[in-house]
Design a protein around this motif. Sequence first.
Motif, short mmCIF file in Angstrom:
data_model
loop_
_atom_site.label_atom_id
_atom_site.label_comp_id
_atom_site.label_asym_id
_atom_site.label_seq_id
_atom_site.Cartn_x
_atom_site.Cartn_y
_atom_site.Cartn_z
N PRO A 10 0.86 -1.19 0.00
CA PRO A 10 0.00 0.00 0.00
C PRO A 10 0.89 1.24 0.00
CG PRO A 10 -0.57 -1.52 1.79
CD PRO A 10 0.76 -1.95 1.25
N ILE A 11 0.55 2.21 -0.82
CA ILE A 11 1.44 3.36 -0.97
C ILE A 11 0.62 4.61 -1.21
CG2 ILE A 11 1.71 3.05 -3.49
CD1 ILE A 11 4.70 3.73 -3.13
N SER A 12 1.07 5.72 -0.64
CA SER A 12 0.40 7.00 -0.88
C SER A 12 0.74 7.52 -2.27
CB SER A 12 0.82 8.02 0.17
OG SER A 12 2.20 8.34 0.02
N GLN A 13 -0.08 8.42 -2.77
CA GLN A 13 0.19 8.99 -4.09
C GLN A 13 1.52 9.72 -4.11
OE1 GLN A 13 -2.01 8.59 -6.90
NE2 GLN A 13 -0.12 9.20 -7.88
N GLU A 14 1.84 10.41 -3.02
CA GLU A 14 3.10 11.17 -2.96
C GLU A 14 4.30 10.24 -3.01
OE1 GLU A 14 -0.16 13.59 -1.23
OE2 GLU A 14 0.53 11.53 -0.93
N ARG A 15 4.26 9.15 -2.20
CA ARG A 15 5.38 8.20 -2.21
C ARG A 15 5.46 7.49 -3.55
NH1 ARG A 15 8.02 4.91 1.69
NH2 ARG A 15 7.82 6.71 3.07
N PHE A 16 4.31 7.17 -4.14
CA PHE A 16 4.30 6.52 -5.45
C PHE A 16 4.93 7.42 -6.51
CE2 PHE A 16 2.08 5.81 -9.53
CZ PHE A 16 2.53 4.52 -9.80
N ASP A 17 4.59 8.72 -6.50
CA ASP A 17 5.13 9.65 -7.49
C ASP A 17 6.65 9.72 -7.41
OD1 ASP A 17 2.62 10.23 -8.45
OD2 ASP A 17 2.39 12.08 -7.29
N VAL A 18 7.17 9.75 -6.17
CA VAL A 18 8.62 9.80 -6.00
C VAL A 18 9.26 8.50 -6.48
CG1 VAL A 18 10.47 9.93 -4.28
CG2 VAL A 18 8.53 11.46 -4.11
N THR A 19 8.62 7.37 -6.20
CA THR A 19 9.14 6.08 -6.65
C THR A 19 9.07 5.96 -8.17
OG1 THR A 19 8.36 5.08 -4.59
CG2 THR A 19 8.94 3.58 -6.37
N ARG A 20 7.95 6.32 -8.74
CA ARG A 20 7.75 6.21 -10.19
C ARG A 20 8.74 7.07 -10.96
NH1 ARG A 20 5.05 8.53 -14.46
NH2 ARG A 20 3.89 7.12 -15.85
N SER A 21 9.08 8.23 -10.41
CA SER A 21 9.99 9.15 -11.10
C SER A 21 11.46 8.83 -10.85
CB SER A 21 9.71 10.59 -10.65
OG SER A 21 9.98 10.74 -9.26
N GLY A 22 11.74 7.80 -10.04
CA GLY A 22 13.12 7.42 -9.80
C GLY A 22 13.77 8.13 -8.64
N GLY A 23 12.99 8.88 -7.86
CA GLY A 23 13.57 9.56 -6.71
C GLY A 23 14.10 8.59 -5.67
N ILE A 24 13.41 7.47 -5.48
CA ILE A 24 13.90 6.39 -4.63
C ILE A 24 13.80 5.09 -5.40
CG2 ILE A 24 13.28 7.53 -2.47
CD1 ILE A 24 10.85 5.70 -2.29
N THR A 25 14.57 4.08 -5.01
CA THR A 25 14.51 2.79 -5.68
C THR A 25 13.23 2.06 -5.28
OG1 THR A 25 15.66 1.59 -3.93
CG2 THR A 25 17.02 2.65 -5.63
N VAL A 26 12.85 1.08 -6.08
CA VAL A 26 11.68 0.26 -5.75
C VAL A 26 11.93 -0.51 -4.46
CG1 VAL A 26 10.21 -1.63 -6.53
CG2 VAL A 26 10.96 0.12 -8.16
N ARG A 27 13.15 -1.01 -4.30
CA ARG A 27 13.50 -1.73 -3.07
C ARG A 27 13.30 -0.84 -1.85
NH1 ARG A 27 17.50 -5.95 -1.12
NH2 ARG A 27 17.44 -6.74 -3.25
N ASP A 28 13.74 0.42 -1.94
CA ASP A 28 13.57 1.34 -0.80
C ASP A 28 12.10 1.54 -0.46
OD1 ASP A 28 16.22 1.75 -0.25
OD2 ASP A 28 16.40 3.56 -1.48
N ALA A 29 11.26 1.58 -1.48
CA ALA A 29 9.83 1.75 -1.23
C ALA A 29 9.27 0.59 -0.41
CB ALA A 29 9.08 1.86 -2.56
N PHE A 30 9.77 -0.64 -0.67
CA PHE A 30 9.30 -1.80 0.08
C PHE A 30 9.96 -1.91 1.46
CE2 PHE A 30 7.78 -3.23 -4.06
CZ PHE A 30 6.60 -3.89 -3.73
N VAL A 31 11.26 -1.62 1.51
CA VAL A 31 11.99 -1.78 2.76
C VAL A 31 11.62 -0.70 3.77
CG1 VAL A 31 14.32 -1.76 3.78
CG2 VAL A 31 13.88 -3.02 1.67
#
Length: 402
Positions: free
Chosen positions: A56-77
């Motif tokens: 589950p992810i907020s729109q703000e966190r998703f936007d940062v992840t989708r744009s490459g601001g953080i890695t996909v692994r970081d989003a999960f960890v």
Amino acid sequence: MSWLPQGTSLGRLRLEETFEYYDGPRLFSCRSTTGQLYVAAWAEEGTDHDLWLYLPISQERFDVTRSGGITVRDAFVNPEDAAFLVKIPFDGQSRDTIEQVLDGESIADDWLPDPSYRIELQTNTAPPALSPGELAARAQRELRPMLRVEIDPVDSRRTAAPTRAVGNLLVLTQNLLDNVGYSLRTNGQETSQRGRVPTDIQEAMSSEVISLTAASFVIDIASTGFVNLFGSPFEETSTEIVKVFALDDEGEEFKEQVGKFNSRAAKSFRKLVKHLASIGGPATLVSANETAQYIEARLPADKIQRMLAVLNYLAPDRVEPSIEGRMRLFKGDVDSHTFGADDPRTNQTYSGYVDEQAIPGFLRSPLGGDYEMVIAVTSVTDELTNDTQFNYRLMQITPSNP
């Protein structure tokens, strides 16, 4: 086979966007009917089922992840809440189940993407901007003229505005308004290069930021003063600025229009264009007025570079002695109007742009030949580093067979 679990507490899901695909989606986003957004990643294949991670992810966190601001692994960890390990059987008849609720630390390492993996897609992370027509309508409603500067940084995946770039851009834009307004007031007569612009000019040109929005990143500013019976100097000035930017950067009309301003205003044009060039990518300027009309100047990245070269020549800090003599033409690009020449007398190399008046001779001068050339030299000094940059412009070349 379905990649979306059915009948679980995640809700009824619909696939929104696939980021990796191999025999079906392997990394994707989906959303429940109640609006909850998830990032789903294939974790493991068993003998009769697949395991999936649903985050589950907020729109703000998703936007940062989708744009490459953080890695996909970081989003999960580093989840905002928890992740779900979902089991989906292959047979399509057994029930899909949530096997575990996981915090970031309990997610197995081999279930996660490579530590360096980023999605890196262009993503809107700021509110959408008004269209130029809508901006003009706002100018009419508020009874004051407006000016837009839109930038599309070449290395940015997000529509968030870089603070340093925006700060400098605002200062340079306000300085351009002040100095062009001053030049228009004095009909282009030369004024002191130092000291403040007169207070009444500053007041007439004063502006305020009214919007910082997406579509690249867009800065809308409006005149602090409102339109009265005597018109608006801000409107006259901003319109004149955009008209100049809309001209052919290498045409004679552009040179004539810049030449109508005093040196102080012309240098302000150069400084703003230099900053646009340093940001990279295309830019757009829009001037909108209280009659709901607007004019627009679109500046592709290559036009910004050419315009800077012309302004370095038209509005330098210093005009250096020109270079004349027989030189070898070792580089020439007809499309970009660039040249390179070697001077055998001094072993110096000069590269720059070809002036419009030299184009006919340039087109008749094959590479590798020796030609009589006249090269104009100007210099500009960086205000921060005090470094001097020399700029070369081919003004004349005499072909071998005129």
